[in-house]
Every structure is written in C-alpha cells, then in structure tokens.
Design an enzyme around this catalytic site. Structure first.
Site, PDB file in Angstrom:
ATOM      1  N   ASP A 402       0.750  -1.208   0.078  1.00 53.49           N
ATOM      2  CA  ASP A 402       0.037   0.048  -0.213  1.00 53.49           C
ATOM      3  C   ASP A 402       0.885   1.134  -0.073  1.00 53.49           C
ATOM      4  OD1 ASP A 402      -1.796   2.180   0.611  1.00 53.49           O
ATOM      5  OD2 ASP A 402      -2.788   1.179   2.195  1.00 53.49           O
ATOM      6  N   HIS A 403       0.887   1.930  -1.029  1.00 55.69           N
ATOM      7  CA  HIS A 403       1.845   3.092  -1.499  1.00 55.69           C
ATOM      8  C   HIS A 403       1.373   4.437  -0.335  1.00 55.69           C
ATOM      9  CE1 HIS A 403       5.213   4.881  -3.330  1.00 55.69           C
ATOM     10  NE2 HIS A 403       5.166   4.352  -4.277  1.00 55.69           N
ATOM     11  N   ARG A 404       0.233   4.322   0.350  1.00 56.58           N
ATOM     12  CA  ARG A 404      -0.121   5.325   1.321  1.00 56.58           C
ATOM     13  C   ARG A 404       0.925   5.120   2.506  1.00 56.58           C
ATOM     14  NH1 ARG A 404      -6.151   4.251   1.934  1.00 56.58           N
ATOM     15  NH2 ARG A 404      -5.268   2.182   2.220  1.00 56.58           N
TER      16      ARG A 404
END
Length: 430
Positions: A402-404
């Site tokens: 998850d790039h967040r």
C-alpha cells in the site's frame, strides 16, 4: 414468558448464518451455557450458546437453512432469567445492508472485539457460566475479549484465556478500528454489471457462500481504494533446502515435527518485519499506525475460498511453534472450525502458491494491512555464478504494498531482508 433465540453476530463481517446442526430439539430443557446449535459464518463453524433457560417450544430455522442476523431461530417457554440486560439477551439487531466501507474491515484486520466493560469500567458483560468458570480458573474478566453477541464473554473465551490475562494492545487496536471506520476513503462506485452470455443446457448456477461474498467485497474494495505497487526478486533457495533437510532429520529423532519450506519463509518474514518495522503498519485515515507486534496472517486455501488465520505476537514464536500453528490452522480450516478471534490482529500476510507449481504472482493487499508477500515454487534453472552458467535452485518472492503507508525503498529493504534470510537461513534461528 416466551423468549426468542435469535441468530447471533458471530464475526465482524457476518450478515447471515447457516444453521448447520441443532444440538437440541423441541421439548428439550435448556440451561444457561448449553450448546444449542452449530452455525456457519463467513469465517468458521461456531457453537451457539444459550443465554436463557427454559424449554424449547418451537424451532423456526431448520438444519441447512440460512438466516440473517437477528432472525428468530427458535422459541423458549421459560422465565428468560439471566444476569444480562435486555439488549444482551437479543443476539443482535438485524444487520443493515453491507456498505463498501464496512467491507473494508477484514477478518484479519488488527482490531479489538466489542468492549467487555462499560466506558467507566463498571460492568463486565459475561454469561453466568463464563463468570463461574472465570472464578474457578482465577481469570480476570475485565481483560478478556468477548466473542459472544455484543462483545459478551462466553465459556470458550474464558477457557482460552490464561489467568490474569491482559490485553496491552486493545486501546491501540480499538483506535485503529475507529479511525479506519471514520477516516477511510470511500471506494469508487462499482462498475455496471456485465451482461452474461445466455445460459445453455449444462451450465451451472453456483450460489455465493457467505465466505465468497465477503472475499469478493473486500478484495474489490482493496483493489479500488488502495494504491498498490509491486516488487519482485529471486532468491537462492538451495541453502534453505539444505538447512530444512538437516532440521527434519534431527526432528525425526526428537519431537517428530516435519518442517515445510513455508515454515521457514514465515519465520523469515517475521524476522524481516522486525528489522524493517515500517512494513508492519496500517493506514488509518489521517495517520499511520506502526504495530509493536507482528501478527502474521497465513493464507490457507479451503473448499469455497481463502482464509487467513493469524499467528499472534509471531516475533516471540519459535520455528517449531510456527510450524505447529500452521498445521493446526490448516486442519481446522478444512472443517471450518477456526474461531473468529483467530482472524484478528493480522499486520502482514504471506500467500504461498508454490505447492501448485506457480513460479510467481502478485497478491492483493489484505486491508487494512500494508503489505502481502507472495511466494512461488522453488525451481531448478541455470544461473550465472562467477561468470559461469551452473545449475541453481531459485524461488521468486513478490511484495504487494500500500503506497499510502510504504514507500518503494522501504518495501525493497524488507524484500531484500527476506531474501538474505532465505539465503542465510541460520540467521533466522538466532
């Protein structure tokens, strides 16, 4: 006066249950704590406990039938006496239609069960039988998670809790659950339903099981709302295979446990998550939660889907304990005997398709976790060493993140650490 026995909410994602088996029949006398029936949820088959006493006068839902939460399964003709308040005697109100936001809270999410005490700590919600057993075992009910309706503590909760058990991460987990519920980004609108080809003779209609409905909803939410990115690398599997052979030869002479390749992979992931703690985290709307403990979710294929039970506080578990836990999960998953609380607390997931000969694949992040490791089969292939082409045994590792929460450099560091431990497996046993 008559008392209704209603379909309880036995898991956080449950909207309906299937009555698998009645343990009582019309005319039977019921006491508080008796096991009335077995109910199949989206996660497991659970025993349903009686919270009232009396005599069964009618059964409304027969074995094999489905019923939504709150529907009447049977009726007792008794005084309905219980130490629980009225709202606890009812298993749960009928569930509202599932929303995409609710679907984003998975079985494996790190979360606390419904509070077993009031906000001011004045009252513990527990069945009379649970209270009696707690007194006998000297278990502090104020620190036990309840898995019964409304967070009510039942017999099984007490029996599985050690004396004086505390829940040090409960407040942090509860905060995460609340933040995820209130802050999570709403998923995009679902695409229009595709037009199916005209059904022909021999085509089969397969109704969705409760488990498959939850899987479909959660994974759609994950793909639509989570910005995935993917990394891959190959590791030299020969050192791990050699160590496994030595360990199994010794284990055969002692405790007899046979270790799988996946046992070592799981241990490597746990160790790597401690070295790179930023991977062991979750997005919570306006902040990120980085977890103290590693809750390792292990993907296990079952007949109608996939389950991911959790090895809790995995960093404190030995290789032997991990191996035994996974074998136990796999055996009980096939019979749908896993308990809802065994899906709680996951912070990172491992999915291994090597047994099916799959060399590499990209898994879907299991929200609200931030990463999932995909493991392929160990494959013999030519490799270049010191300028020479020689036989090699290679295994592909993939990471979906998850790039967040996780940046590329962090994900690369974690994946490289897993590779190092596979190629130098003795390090994970320190």
């Amino acid at each position: 006066m008559p008392v209704n026995i209603e379909m309880p909410k036995l898991s956080d994602t449950m909207t309906e249950g299937t009555l698998i088996k009645w343990h009582k029949k019309v005319g039977d006398s019921i006491e508080i704590g008796d096991i009335l029936a077995e109910v199949e949820t989206d996660k497991a088959t659970m025993e349903m406990e009686a919270f009232d006493e009396g005599t069964i006068t009618s059964i409304m839902i027969q074995e094999g039938e489905k019923a939504p939460i709150g529907s009447v399964l049977a009726v007792l003709d008794g005084d309905g006496s219980s130490d629980a308040p009225a709202e606890e005697k009812s298993a749960a109100a009928p569930a509202a239609p599932a929303t995409a936001e609710a679907a984003a809270s998975p079985a494996t999410a790190p979360q606390a069960a419904a509070s077993v005490t009031s906000a001011d700590g004045s009252r513990v919600k527990a069945s009379p039988l649970a209270r009696k057993i707690a007194a006998d075992l000297k278990v502090d009910l104020s620190n036990v998670k309840g898995t019964g309706p409304g967070g009510r503590i039942v017999k099984a909760d007490v029996e599985s809790a050690p004396a004086g058990k505390t829940s040090s991460d409960a407040s942090a987990a509860a905060g995460l659950a609340a933040a995820a519920k209130n802050k999570a980004t709403a998923p995009a609108a679902a695409p229009a339903q595709a037009i199916l080809p005209t059904a022909k003779e021999g085509d089969e209609r397969i109704e969705l099981s409760s488990m498959r409905k939850v899987i479909a909803s959660r994974l759609l939410t994950s793909k639509v709302t989570i910005p995935h990115f993917y990394l891959h690398l190959e590791a030299d599997a020969a050192p791990l295979m050699a160590l496994r052979k030595q360990v199994n030869e010794q284990a055969e002479k002692t405790h007899g446990n046979k270790y799988s390749v996946n046992d070592f992979i799981l241990k490597a992931v746990i160790t790597a998550a401690q070295v790179v703690p930023d991977i062991n985290a979750s997005f919570a709307g306006d902040h990120i939660v980085r977890f103290k403990h590693v809750g390792l979710s292990v993907a296990i294929a079952v007949e109608d889907g996939l389950v991911t039970p959790v090895i809790k506080e995995a960093e404190s578990q030995s290789l032997l304990a991990i191996s035994k836990a996974v074998k136990d999960f796999a055996a009980r998953a096939k019979d749908k005997k896993l308990k809802p609380n065994e899906f709680d607390g996951g912070t990172i997931t491992v999915s291994n398709l090597g047994a099916w000969g799959i060399e590499s694949f990209d898994a879907i992040v299991n929200p609200p976790q931030a990463a999932i490791l995909s493991v392929g089969a160990a494959v013999e292939k030519p490799v270049v060493k010191n300028g020479q082409v020689v036989p090699g045994l290679r295994i592909n590792l993939g990471l979906s993140a998850d790039h967040r929460v996780v940046d590329g450099a962090v994900a690369a560091q974690f994946l490289s650490e897993v590779k190092k431990l596979i190629e130098q497996p003795a390090l994970m046993l320190l």
